[in-house]
Design a protein around this motif. Structure first.
Motif, PDB file in Angstrom:
ATOM      1  N   ILE A  36       0.846  -1.190   0.000  1.00  0.00           N
ATOM      2  CA  ILE A  36       0.000   0.000   0.000  1.00  0.00           C
ATOM      3  C   ILE A  36       0.882   1.240   0.000  1.00  0.00           C
ATOM      4  N   GLU A  37       0.322   2.320  -0.519  1.00  0.00           N
ATOM      5  CA  GLU A  37       0.982   3.611  -0.588  1.00  0.00           C
ATOM      6  C   GLU A  37       0.052   4.658   0.016  1.00  0.00           C
ATOM      7  N   PRO A  38       0.524   5.879   0.215  1.00  0.00           N
ATOM      8  CA  PRO A  38      -0.376   6.909   0.747  1.00  0.00           C
ATOM      9  C   PRO A  38      -1.655   7.083  -0.070  1.00  0.00           C
ATOM     10  N   ASP A  39      -1.550   6.950  -1.410  1.00  0.00           N
ATOM     11  CA  ASP A  39      -2.756   7.117  -2.211  1.00  0.00           C
ATOM     12  C   ASP A  39      -3.660   5.896  -2.185  1.00  0.00           C
ATOM     13  N   SER A  40      -3.281   4.871  -1.445  1.00  0.00           N
ATOM     14  CA  SER A  40      -4.149   3.704  -1.293  1.00  0.00           C
ATOM     15  C   SER A  40      -5.288   3.970  -0.312  1.00  0.00           C
TER      16      SER A  40
ATOM     17  N   ARG B 204      -3.973  -5.065   4.344  1.00  0.00           N
ATOM     18  CA  ARG B 204      -4.501  -5.816   3.197  1.00  0.00           C
ATOM     19  C   ARG B 204      -5.922  -5.377   2.867  1.00  0.00           C
ATOM     20  N   MET B 205      -6.718  -5.082   3.876  1.00  0.00           N
ATOM     21  CA  MET B 205      -8.069  -4.568   3.628  1.00  0.00           C
ATOM     22  C   MET B 205      -8.003  -3.268   2.845  1.00  0.00           C
ATOM     23  N   ILE B 206      -7.070  -2.411   3.215  1.00  0.00           N
ATOM     24  CA  ILE B 206      -6.909  -1.133   2.517  1.00  0.00           C
ATOM     25  C   ILE B 206      -6.475  -1.371   1.078  1.00  0.00           C
ATOM     26  N   GLY B 207      -5.561  -2.324   0.883  1.00  0.00           N
ATOM     27  CA  GLY B 207      -5.111  -2.626  -0.470  1.00  0.00           C
ATOM     28  C   GLY B 207      -6.227  -3.165  -1.341  1.00  0.00           C
TER      29      GLY B 207
END
Length: 378
Positions: free
Chosen positions: A50-54, A122-125
């Protein structure tokens, strides 16, 4: 996607428009992950993909970027003071000035278990992948119906390629596993396009012109009945292709008879009307065929975009189902795209026949001695 404000964020930082959207589950996953990292910064080593824009929330992304940018504090010292937290807040406020110290403490309090940080990430991704595919799918659908584009097909196919690349990227980050196809119901039928009458006129002109020039039909295998907008026109095209492949005579009367054999003369379709339709050629079959195929390609692209977007709007769709469903939808567009390339690519120039030239006699080795004297017979 609408920006979701962090609690205690001033309304003037959101252009005086308070957000009234109900937070989605990913919002709480983002809070839990940030709380885990603020409480135990060493958990950052467990986070990948993930990245900040994720993040769906801009302030959350700015806070994550600040956490990554600053060196992790000493674990023991971190439990005794807020020096590192203050540094994180200062760095994050450069990009999200609505963040407050109290919100950072809220994040820490709402985190259930810091050791579950990798699960939260992972949920965020997953949600970011869903939003990314949705954005590409919506751009594909919009481009396919943009009447202001001077060259709609190349622009639409470029958006299709971008969507396919996003699907491949998602597949690389979420390895495939056994599972079912998406259970999302297909979107309803598209509304009748504004150019429906124009499409019908072009189909009628193709049928009449192809009847007058049946020799061209054999070169138009790239056009199928599914490309037509009107069922009767699709059936008549099948009549024409069937007659030419049987090397049967083609004219309005033979096409009318073939149409009768195929059950196309239903109530409301008069034989005289079909003869009139088939008796007014104009232009060339190739031209009208390309027009019909172009419209079919754009309609298919629009349908595929809506189909993939529907997958992303269904929260029950897993990443694997998103990948499989999107690839199946794109395969439908790829089939029409292949036929479009066949239709618009110039015919290959035949190579000239190779003739076997007579090779010149090979020169013998140079003579280094005088030739033997001729034998004189007695």
């Amino acid at each position: 996607m609408p920006r979701t404000p962090a609690p205690n964020e001033p309304e003037d930082d959101l252009d005086d428009l308070p957000d009234t959207h109900t937070p989605q589950p990913v919002y709480y996953a983002e809070q839990a992950l940030l709380g885990a990292l603020l409480l135990e910064p060493h958990r950052l080593t467990d986070i990948a993909g993930i990245e900040p824009d994720s993040f769906s929330n801009y302030a959350h992304g700015a806070l994550f970027a600040a956490i990554r940018a600053l060196p992790a504090p000493d674990a023991v010292q971190h439990t005794k003071d807020t020096i590192w937290l203050n540094a994180v807040l200062t760095a994050a406020r450069e990009h999200a000035r609505g963040l407050t110290a109290s919100y950072l403490h809220t994040l820490i309090q709402v985190c259930p278990w810091p050791k579950h940080a990798s699960a939260y990430s992972r949920m965020i991704g997953v949600d970011h992948a869903r939003r990314t595919l949705r954005a590409h799918a919506e751009r594909l659908a919009q481009t396919a119906t943009d009447v202001t584009l001077p060259h709609p097909v190349p622009a639409t196919l470029a958006e299709a390629d971008a969507l396919a690349a996003a699907v491949d990227d998602t597949a690389a980050r979420f390895p495939p596993h056994s599972g079912s196809l998406p259970r999302t119901p297909a979107p309803g039928p598209a509304a009748t396009p504004d150019d429906a009458e124009e499409a019908a006129d072009e189909e009628r002109l193709l049928l009449a012109t192809a009847t007058a020039h049946p020799a061209d039909i054999e070169q138009m295998r790239w056009l199928t009945a599914d490309d037509f907008t009107h069922p009767l026109h699709a059936g008549l095209w099948q009549c024409l292709t069937a007659l030419t492949r049987r090397s049967a005579p083609v004219d309005p009367v033979t096409v009318l008879w073939e149409a009768q054999q195929r059950g196309l003369l239903t109530p409301g379709i008069e034989p005289a009307d079909l003869l009139d339709l088939l008796g007014e050629p104009a232009g060339s079959p190739q031209y009208w065929g390309e027009r019909i195929l172009q419209r079919a390609l754009l309609v298919t692209a629009h349908r595929v975009g809506h189909r993939v977007a529907a997958f992303t709007h269904d929260p029950a769709t897993t990443p694997y189902q998103l990948i499989v469903g999107s690839r199946r939808a794109l395969a439908e567009l790829s089939a029409v795209r292949t036929r479009w390339h066949h239709a618009t690519s110039p015919a290959p120039t035949p190579l000239p026949a190779r003739t076997r030239a007579t090779a010149p006699p090979r020169a013998g080795p140079p003579r280094t001695t005088a030739p033997p004297a001729a034998r004189i017979s007695r």
